[in-house]
Design an enzyme around this catalytic site. Sequence first.
Site, PDB file in Angstrom:
ATOM      1  N   ASN A 104       0.852 -25.371  -9.805  1.00  9.64           N
ATOM      2  CA  ASN A 104       0.102 -26.469  -9.934  1.00  9.64           C
ATOM      3  C   ASN A 104      -0.554 -26.587 -11.264  1.00  9.64           C
ATOM      4  O   ASN A 104      -1.556 -25.729 -11.795  1.00  9.64           O
ATOM      5  CB  ASN A 104      -0.981 -26.432  -8.881  1.00  9.64           C
ATOM      6  CG  ASN A 104      -1.891 -27.624  -8.865  1.00  9.64           C
ATOM      7  OD1 ASN A 104      -1.901 -28.717  -9.397  1.00  9.64           O
ATOM      8  ND2 ASN A 104      -2.759 -27.632  -7.857  1.00  9.64           N
ATOM      9  N   ASP A 105      -0.147 -27.556 -11.988  1.00 11.91           N
ATOM     10  CA  ASP A 105      -0.726 -27.756 -13.360  1.00 11.91           C
ATOM     11  C   ASP A 105      -1.798 -28.943 -13.368  1.00 11.91           C
ATOM     12  O   ASP A 105      -2.102 -29.236 -14.558  1.00 11.91           O
ATOM     13  CB  ASP A 105       0.512 -28.124 -14.554  1.00 11.91           C
ATOM     14  CG  ASP A 105       1.258 -29.522 -14.155  1.00 11.91           C
ATOM     15  OD1 ASP A 105       0.797 -30.059 -13.218  1.00 11.91           O
ATOM     16  OD2 ASP A 105       2.095 -29.643 -15.027  1.00 11.91           O
ATOM     17  N   HIS A 123      -7.985 -15.577   3.320  1.00 10.98           N
ATOM     18  CA  HIS A 123      -7.976 -15.449   1.883  1.00 10.98           C
ATOM     19  C   HIS A 123      -7.771 -16.502   1.202  1.00 10.98           C
ATOM     20  O   HIS A 123      -7.655 -17.675   1.587  1.00 10.98           O
ATOM     21  CB  HIS A 123      -6.941 -14.534   1.624  1.00 10.98           C
ATOM     22  CG  HIS A 123      -5.512 -14.946   2.137  1.00 10.98           C
ATOM     23  ND1 HIS A 123      -4.845 -14.379   3.298  1.00 10.98           N
ATOM     24  CD2 HIS A 123      -4.468 -15.704   1.563  1.00 10.98           C
ATOM     25  CE1 HIS A 123      -3.866 -14.953   3.674  1.00 10.98           C
ATOM     26  NE2 HIS A 123      -3.508 -15.828   2.405  1.00 10.98           N
ATOM     27  N   ARG A 135      -3.338 -24.367  12.837  1.00  7.75           N
ATOM     28  CA  ARG A 135      -2.654 -23.288  12.792  1.00  7.75           C
ATOM     29  C   ARG A 135      -3.437 -22.308  11.980  1.00  7.75           C
ATOM     30  O   ARG A 135      -3.440 -22.342  10.682  1.00  7.75           O
ATOM     31  CB  ARG A 135      -1.158 -23.425  12.660  1.00  7.75           C
ATOM     32  CG  ARG A 135      -0.156 -22.075  12.442  1.00  7.75           C
ATOM     33  CD  ARG A 135      -0.024 -21.469  10.956  1.00  7.75           C
ATOM     34  NE  ARG A 135       0.984 -20.690  10.728  1.00  7.75           N
ATOM     35  CZ  ARG A 135       1.020 -19.905   9.871  1.00  7.75           C
ATOM     36  NH1 ARG A 135       0.214 -20.088   8.636  1.00  7.75           N
ATOM     37  NH2 ARG A 135       1.961 -18.816   9.877  1.00  7.75           N
ATOM     38  N   ASP A 151      -3.522 -19.169   9.916  1.00  8.48           N
ATOM     39  CA  ASP A 151      -2.518 -18.032   9.212  1.00  8.48           C
ATOM     40  C   ASP A 151      -3.081 -16.888   9.286  1.00  8.48           C
ATOM     41  O   ASP A 151      -4.271 -16.558   9.323  1.00  8.48           O
ATOM     42  CB  ASP A 151      -2.457 -18.438   7.471  1.00  8.48           C
ATOM     43  CG  ASP A 151      -1.773 -17.678   6.850  1.00  8.48           C
ATOM     44  OD1 ASP A 151      -0.541 -17.506   7.071  1.00  8.48           O
ATOM     45  OD2 ASP A 151      -1.944 -17.317   5.968  1.00  8.48           O
ATOM     46  N   GLU A 162      -1.125 -17.648  13.742  1.00  9.68           N
ATOM     47  CA  GLU A 162       0.385 -16.615  13.636  1.00  9.68           C
ATOM     48  C   GLU A 162      -0.022 -15.257  14.053  1.00  9.68           C
ATOM     49  O   GLU A 162      -0.933 -14.422  13.394  1.00  9.68           O
ATOM     50  CB  GLU A 162       0.365 -17.072  12.312  1.00  9.68           C
ATOM     51  CG  GLU A 162       1.804 -16.066  11.708  1.00  9.68           C
ATOM     52  CD  GLU A 162       1.739 -15.882  10.235  1.00  9.68           C
ATOM     53  OE1 GLU A 162       2.586 -15.693   9.650  1.00  9.68           O
ATOM     54  OE2 GLU A 162       0.769 -15.907   9.569  1.00  9.68           O
ATOM     55  N   ASP A 172       8.736 -18.533   7.064  1.00 12.90           N
ATOM     56  CA  ASP A 172       8.809 -16.780   6.821  1.00 12.90           C
ATOM     57  C   ASP A 172       9.941 -16.178   7.189  1.00 12.90           C
ATOM     58  O   ASP A 172      10.347 -15.202   6.802  1.00 12.90           O
ATOM     59  CB  ASP A 172       7.551 -16.496   7.412  1.00 12.90           C
ATOM     60  CG  ASP A 172       6.266 -16.713   6.699  1.00 12.90           C
ATOM     61  OD1 ASP A 172       6.280 -16.820   5.436  1.00 12.90           O
ATOM     62  OD2 ASP A 172       5.362 -16.918   7.436  1.00 12.90           O
TER      63      ASP A 172
END
Length: 556
Positions: free
Chosen positions: A25-26, A104, A185, A187, A216, A282
């Site tokens: 991401n710039d 996180h 959802r 993570d 998850e 995944d």
Amino acid sequence: MTSWVNKSIFYHIYPLGFCGAPEYNDGTQAYRLDKVIDWIPHLKELNVNAVYFGPVFESSKHGYDTKDYYHIDKRLGDNESFKKICDLLHANGIKVVLDGVFNHVGREFWAFKDVQQNLQNSVHCSWFQNLNFGGSSPMGDPFWYEGWSGHYDLVKLNLQNPYVVEHLLNAVGMWMDEFGIDGLRLDVADCVDMNFLKQLRIFCKGKRPDFWLMGEIIHGDYSRWANNDTLDSVTNYECYKGIYSSHNDHNYFEIAHSLQRQFAQGGIYQNLCLYSFLDNHDVNRIASNLRDKAHLKNSYTLMYCMPGVPSIYYGSEWGIEGTRTNESDYALRPELNLGEIPNADEDLNSYLKRLGKIRLTLEPLQFGDYKNEYIRNEQLAFSRTYNNQTVYVALNLGNGTSNVEFNAVGGFSKLTDALTGESFDNTGYVRIPLNGNSARILVMNNGEFSISLDETPKIVTQPEKEEVAKPEADTPVVEMVMPLEEVTPGRYRHFKGGEYEILNIAEHTETGERLVIYIDVQTNKYWARPYDMFMSEVDHQKYPGVRQHWRFEVNE
């Protein structure tokens, strides 16, 4: 109970891959996710009525390294463009579920950058798990912190810090209120602090009792996380593995055992609606996991007809392949454009359209009890019963024609295959033939059952505008309040809805201009605004729909 989930068919999109976004991401703004709007007709043809978007919040790289929970990633669009997407999905009867990455953040998360800049003087040191200044991090920081699962580009949050919890819940509230999202959802839910999950549930259910929370979970007892105190559902990894491996090994006993253990009378998850899937961002695509692609249809039939809510991972409706390697999982997350799908299996896509229609028509497939009726290595039959209606699902993974046999109770004279329209007499004990690599979805009836599979769905291209009651002639459009006599520390509401806390009044060192110093309580960003501007009125010609008179008003 969030019953809309039982009636749903999910479509899982990993946005950054789906849109072909740059790896990093710039900060360049692009509206790539708008292409979802062009996919709405395809979703409705598949009878999809819920979309689960992988990470959409501002991140540094792959979406799971969050920079800002309050804004859409610039590689995908902005909040306004995503609101349009949500409005159009909702207008077409499609729910929206977002990926909540709350365990996180990335190293560019604003509070972590404040720690990097101010070190021990940062007020955000306690926001991160096990952060201390007794050593250096593997990333070269003059302090140590806990990375998720040893990945130090993912900084683990301290979810026992009330300010962190407030920041995250306020973000969830914003996405619920402004975008109307229908669920989250979670993570790596097994790593998330259990007390936080409880607080999240109380917060979300307090705003909307039907809001869906799914986690998850790869291993362990699912009911530890899915219960009346925490989440509504979790990912059913046990049956994910059981479906493809039972086909690869020609052993339907494997998946039959899992389904019986989980969902039959007295099963450990009998009262849970778990999230079913054949592949995701995944794991390998189902077309790559199966040794024989002739088993694709039966695999999907099992997933659509077993207890739980089925999910299609974008592109797998055409049988595209993708395998994860030790170096990369990008093959699982390709850019896809309608009409340009590589090696598209249109027959499978058409089959899923039929399966979707059948599932949404038959309540036993949404809510019914589960019972194994016939199990052989290559054949399986089970029943789903709800409100005195029974549906039998029969599958044959062998190459040749075989029969399944079972007692068909219920007093109905016919068993009609919803997939083909073919009927069989019900004599109490039936023997149903199946071609190789095929399935039947048999509905008990008296010869009057049919499902129209060829209806063209109606597409809504503009969301409906809410009707706003016109004010009475003598009622002012703008609610007048007395202007602020002076600005003092405390909570204030901006006319656009944001909440801010005034910290103090400062004086510009060069001009002597008075400045209001305040903090955004949602993002914890600090701001300074000229005192006179802070005290000003709203320009109602520019903002005609705003009822607040003053730019900032005391939030009582």
